[in-house]
Scaffold this motif. Structure first.
Motif, mmCIF file in Angstrom:
data_model
loop_
_atom_site.group_PDB
_atom_site.id
_atom_site.type_symbol
_atom_site.label_atom_id
_atom_site.label_comp_id
_atom_site.label_asym_id
_atom_site.label_seq_id
_atom_site.Cartn_x
_atom_site.Cartn_y
_atom_site.Cartn_z
ATOM 1 N N ASN A 150 11.251 7.192 -1.464
ATOM 2 C CA ASN A 150 10.756 7.513 -0.112
ATOM 3 C C ASN A 150 11.026 6.024 0.712
ATOM 4 O O ASN A 150 11.180 5.863 1.727
ATOM 5 N N HIS A 151 10.788 5.027 -0.304
ATOM 6 C CA HIS A 151 11.178 3.437 0.661
ATOM 7 C C HIS A 151 12.356 3.332 0.763
ATOM 8 O O HIS A 151 12.641 2.666 1.823
ATOM 9 N N PHE A 152 13.398 3.726 0.104
ATOM 10 C CA PHE A 152 14.823 3.780 0.437
ATOM 11 C C PHE A 152 15.264 4.531 1.693
ATOM 12 O O PHE A 152 15.845 4.044 2.582
ATOM 13 N N LYS A 153 14.455 5.786 1.924
ATOM 14 C CA LYS A 153 14.855 6.541 2.982
ATOM 15 C C LYS A 153 14.076 5.807 4.235
ATOM 16 O O LYS A 153 14.759 6.153 5.404
ATOM 17 N N LYS A 154 13.020 5.028 4.213
ATOM 18 C CA LYS A 154 12.397 4.519 5.383
ATOM 19 C C LYS A 154 13.181 3.414 5.603
ATOM 20 O O LYS A 154 13.458 3.091 6.678
ATOM 21 N N THR A 175 5.278 -4.806 -16.621
ATOM 22 C CA THR A 175 4.554 -3.779 -16.207
ATOM 23 C C THR A 175 4.977 -3.592 -14.622
ATOM 24 O O THR A 175 4.318 -2.370 -14.199
ATOM 25 N N ILE A 176 5.817 -4.060 -14.239
ATOM 26 C CA ILE A 176 6.077 -4.070 -12.744
ATOM 27 C C ILE A 176 6.716 -2.420 -12.529
ATOM 28 O O ILE A 176 7.524 -2.169 -13.326
ATOM 29 N N SER A 177 6.323 -1.847 -11.470
ATOM 30 C CA SER A 177 6.831 -0.401 -11.138
ATOM 31 C C SER A 177 8.331 -0.928 -10.296
ATOM 32 O O SER A 177 8.543 -2.103 -9.784
ATOM 33 N N LEU A 178 9.144 0.171 -10.373
ATOM 34 C CA LEU A 178 10.484 -0.024 -9.716
ATOM 35 C C LEU A 178 10.309 -0.336 -8.330
ATOM 36 O O LEU A 178 10.862 -1.094 -7.596
ATOM 37 N N THR A 179 9.341 0.297 -7.540
ATOM 38 C CA THR A 179 9.008 0.312 -6.075
ATOM 39 C C THR A 179 8.758 -1.114 -5.941
ATOM 40 O O THR A 179 8.971 -1.880 -4.673
ATOM 41 N N ASN A 180 7.707 -1.583 -6.745
ATOM 42 C CA ASN A 180 7.060 -2.910 -6.593
ATOM 43 C C ASN A 180 8.258 -4.019 -6.761
ATOM 44 O O ASN A 180 8.290 -5.003 -5.867
ATOM 45 N N PHE A 181 8.902 -3.824 -7.609
ATOM 46 C CA PHE A 181 10.044 -4.742 -7.720
ATOM 47 C C PHE A 181 10.906 -4.619 -6.441
ATOM 48 O O PHE A 181 11.336 -5.761 -6.283
ATOM 49 N N SER A 193 0.907 -1.337 -0.001
ATOM 50 C CA SER A 193 0.026 -0.049 0.058
ATOM 51 C C SER A 193 0.864 1.278 -0.072
ATOM 52 O O SER A 193 0.203 2.352 -0.158
ATOM 53 N N THR A 194 2.272 1.146 0.344
ATOM 54 C CA THR A 194 3.040 2.088 0.173
ATOM 55 C C THR A 194 3.459 2.834 -1.328
ATOM 56 O O THR A 194 3.805 3.881 -1.226
ATOM 57 N N ILE A 195 2.872 1.980 -2.126
ATOM 58 C CA ILE A 195 3.490 2.306 -3.702
ATOM 59 C C ILE A 195 2.451 3.615 -4.125
ATOM 60 O O ILE A 195 1.223 3.229 -4.089
ATOM 61 N N SER A 196 2.936 4.562 -4.520
ATOM 62 C CA SER A 196 2.389 5.714 -5.030
ATOM 63 C C SER A 196 2.389 5.710 -6.375
ATOM 64 O O SER A 196 2.970 5.262 -7.274
ATOM 65 N N ALA A 197 1.585 6.755 -7.166
ATOM 66 C CA ALA A 197 1.785 6.880 -8.481
ATOM 67 C C ALA A 197 2.975 7.173 -9.118
ATOM 68 O O ALA A 197 3.379 6.698 -9.995
ATOM 69 N N ARG A 198 3.701 8.110 -8.415
ATOM 70 C CA ARG A 198 4.975 8.507 -9.001
ATOM 71 C C ARG A 198 5.878 7.680 -8.614
ATOM 72 O O ARG A 198 6.293 7.582 -7.329
ATOM 73 N N ASP A 199 6.407 6.706 -9.486
ATOM 74 C CA ASP A 199 7.531 5.665 -9.176
ATOM 75 C C ASP A 199 8.765 6.231 -8.481
ATOM 76 O O ASP A 199 9.015 5.470 -7.444
ATOM 77 N N ALA A 200 9.151 6.819 -9.095
ATOM 78 C CA ALA A 200 10.646 7.333 -8.733
ATOM 79 C C ALA A 200 10.699 7.784 -7.365
ATOM 80 O O ALA A 200 11.518 7.566 -6.475
ATOM 81 N N GLN A 201 9.760 8.813 -7.082
ATOM 82 C CA GLN A 201 9.887 9.434 -5.648
ATOM 83 C C GLN A 201 9.446 8.648 -4.635
ATOM 84 O O GLN A 201 9.867 8.500 -3.609
ATOM 85 N N SER A 202 8.419 7.603 -4.982
ATOM 86 C CA SER A 202 7.939 6.404 -4.030
ATOM 87 C C SER A 202 9.166 5.395 -3.755
ATOM 88 O O SER A 202 9.129 5.211 -2.694
ATOM 89 N N LEU A 203 9.983 5.319 -4.890
ATOM 90 C CA LEU A 203 11.244 4.268 -4.583
ATOM 91 C C LEU A 203 12.256 5.144 -3.825
ATOM 92 O O LEU A 203 12.557 4.427 -2.575
#
Length: 642
Positions: free
Chosen positions: A139-143, A370-376, A127-137
């Motif tokens: 954010n995940h790295f910072k977390k 079709t997978i996003s970077l964050t999802n991957f 559920s943490t994956i947002s529409a903007r993939d790069a910024q979401s990624l």
């Protein structure tokens, strides 16, 4: 139910239960809290009946069939009361740590609430994956960096602030690299994501002969500049410690970058790719058995550079290959692919990059186009957790029992069973058994001759086959000499720690002398990561047991007070505060951007028709050079996080 069942007193003598199941649970609860698993012994019955008179439960220690574990409990049944009449708490093996006790065979079970908890955590991650993939990624790295202070990532962006290349690794990967980063397989044959970026993995092998991942990256292109950036970033994340050997596919851009960044590392090419591509250059000679024999010998079966040269010359003259462009080019880089040139360097006897491709196959099963970077990245972390769970299980198996030995009374084989992991012991045992078949006889020089030098004063030994130098395990020829000299233990200088059960103990210890010539910032980073690794290991071992957690907390608090006192004496508080300010600089400050600027998604790379399949290597491509993507010419900036 008997109230005594939940009692965990050390002495179980005279305790009672009222059914066989209660008796089993009484001893099993004690065993799981102590750190061992149990099994049922053979029951004794009342004469002429099937009613149990006595029943023993035993420690289920595996592997010690000669010296049985003495720990057991005996219940005697009278009037349906199961009373403990004999109890021995002694063990002849190491007990499981609190963090390992869930793996004990008699305690392996998972509750429904715990399973539901796992599912809930995975749902929250997705559920943490947002529409903007790069910024979401990001954010995940910072977390992840908050959760894991040793987590590392670095990102390149272009002039339009779009993400181009990035690499990440967690703290455990750094610890693994410290122990097993001597040989690295680097592979870029995987490309499955919505941007068609290239997934690049750094893979090694641990002390159980299992794959271990040191880091993962995504690249926009396969240019020398991108590889240089990636290798420099990887090296920086690992405290600037280069591997002894790196295996790759045959690609000129990659080779250029390795030569510059890993200047002291032995660069080896994947023989599997060479063998697959070579037939396209040989034509009808592919069916010539004599030619194939010479070519294969040049690749894998020459013991020395002289033997390689003689074989090569014979092949070139026999088949008139003096003007063969591809073979002449291969000759110039012969030190990268012929095993004749690799025997003196530690390679774990890899001959191909299949280690990385096996891991790529696993990643291929969790992703699609079709997978996003964050999802991957989130799914990648799940794969990584599974690999580490397998390693943990193997650690537990090795500590719980000695492997079965083909020769029971061999001192040197028994010593190997004590120090090596189960998998490495089997490799050693194979060499040992071969040593028993070696005969001392005169041979003619058309056969393979091995020369062994042995110094009986210090037990130093060397063999012309160079197995120990390349694999770190003694060869059958050396073991034959040891048997002849009645050595009952492996000399300590020939026990490579990376193959032992103790491989990961103390690997993060900081050595000041190793960094005396480094700059101050680099030395501080290495020291900090080393200390974090030690603290993390200690805390992990303490989890699951209240008494161990109490000891850990008490010692750490005492250490904090001691550091505070010494710091006050040295008057270094000001320096510590200054360093802390530098440590917490934000990524945006390093880039020179304001906090509201976001990183944009990568540009989509035009597909070349390769999706779920592995990418072809350099010489598998039909064209000598592929057209460069326009984005590769853009000027790039980079962010660095650790």
């Amino acid at each position: 139910m008997c109230s005594d069942i939940e009692n965990s007193d050390d002495n179980l003598l005279d305790k009672v239960a009222y059914t066989e199941n209660e008796a089993y649970n009484l001893y099993n609860n004690y065993a799981l809290q102590t750190g061992f698993s149990i099994r049922k012994g053979k029951p004794r019955y009342f004469n002429g009946t099937k009613n149990i008179r006595q029943r023993e439960f035993l420690c289920s220690k595996e592997g010690f069939k000669i010296d049985e574990d003495p720990s057991f409990i005996r219940f005697t049944v009278e009037n349906d009361v199961w009373r403990v009449t004999a109890f021995n708490p002694e063990h002849n093996h190491e007990l499981a740590l609190p963090s390992e006790r869930h793996l004990l065979r008699s305690g392996c079970r998972i509750s429904k609430p715990k399973a539901d908890c796992y599912n809930h955590v995975n749902t929250k991650k997705m559920s943490t994956i947002s529409a903007r993939d790069a910024q979401s990624l990001l954010n995940h790295f910072k977390k992840r960096q908050i959760e894991d202070p040793m987590f590392f990532y670095t990102v390149q962006v272009d002039q339009e602030n779009r993400m181009t290349n990035f690499i990440w690794r967690d703290g455990r990967s750094r610890v693994d690299y410290d122990g097993f980063g001597d040989v690295v397989v680097f592979d870029t044959t995987y490309r499955t994501n919505r941007y068609n970026l290239i997934c690049a993995l750094f893979v090694g092998v641990n002390h159980h002969w299992q794959n271990v991942i040191f880091g993962c990256a995504f690249l926009l292109d396969e240019t020398t500049a991108s590889f240089k950036w990636l290798f420099n970033s990887f090296l920086d994340s690992m405290g600037n410690r280069s591997p002894i050997t790196i295996f790759t596919d045959q690609d000129q851009a990659m080779s250029n970058a390795i030569e510059e960044v890993f200047s002291n590392t032995h660069h080896r090419l994947c023989l599997w790719h060479i063998s697959k591509n070579a037939p396209s250059y040989f034509g009808e000679l592919n069916s010539n058995s004599e030619f194939q024999s010479l070519w294969n010998k040049c690749q894998k079966y020459c013991d020395s550079e002289l033997e390689f040269q003689n074989t090569w010359d014979k092949m070139m003259h026999k088949f008139n290959f003096e003007d063969h462009h591809w073979l002449n080019m291969m000759y110039k880089i012969r030190h990268k692919w012929s095993t004749a040139f690799t025997k003196d360097s530690f390679t774990v006897e890899f001959k191909a990059s299949s280690r990385s491709e096996i891991t790529n196959h696993v990643l291929n099963n969790i992703a699609d186009t079709t997978i996003s970077l964050t999802n991957f990245v989130i799914k990648y972390e799940s794969v990584l957790a599974g690999m580490r769970s397998s390693e943990f299980n193997e650690d537990f198996r090795c500590n719980q029992g000695a492997p079965q030995r083909a020769v029971k009374k061999s001192g040197i084989l028994g010593h190997a069973a004590q120090v090596y992991t189960c998998k490495i012991f089997k490799l050693f045992e194979y060499e040992f058994l071969n040593s028993l078949a070696i005969e001392w006889k005169i041979v003619d020089y058309s056969q393979r001759v091995r020369i062994v030098h042995f110094d009986h004063f210090n037990s130093n030994i060397s063999c012309s086959c160079k197995k120990y130098e390349s694999l770190g395990i003694l060869c059958c020829h050396a073991l034959w000499v040891f048997n002849l000299k009645n050595l009952t233990k492996i000399p300590s200088q020939y026990i490579l720690k990376r193959w032992t059960k103790e491989a990961k103990k103390g690997m993060m210890a900081y050595e000041q002398d190793n960094h005396s010539s480094s700059n101050a910032k680099e030395a501080e980073i290495v020291w900090r990561n080393s200390m974090l690794g030690i603290a993390n290991t200690i805390i992990s071992k303490s989890q699951g047991d209240d008494s161990l957690k109490s000891i850990c907390q008490k010692i750490l608090l005492g250490l904090d007070e001691k550091i505070e006192r010494e710091s006050s004496k040295l008057g270094s508080n000001a320096n510590l505060e200054e360093n802390e300010v530098v440590e917490h600089n934000t990524a945006d400050e390093m880039l020179g951007l304001s906090n509201h600027v976001s990183i944009l998604n990568p540009p989509c790379v035009r597909s070349k028709g390769l999706r779920k399949d592995r990418l072809k290597g350099h010489f598998e491509k039909r064209k000598a050079k592929s057209s460069k993507d326009a984005s590769s010419s853009r000027k790039k900036f980079f962010l660095l996080f650790y």
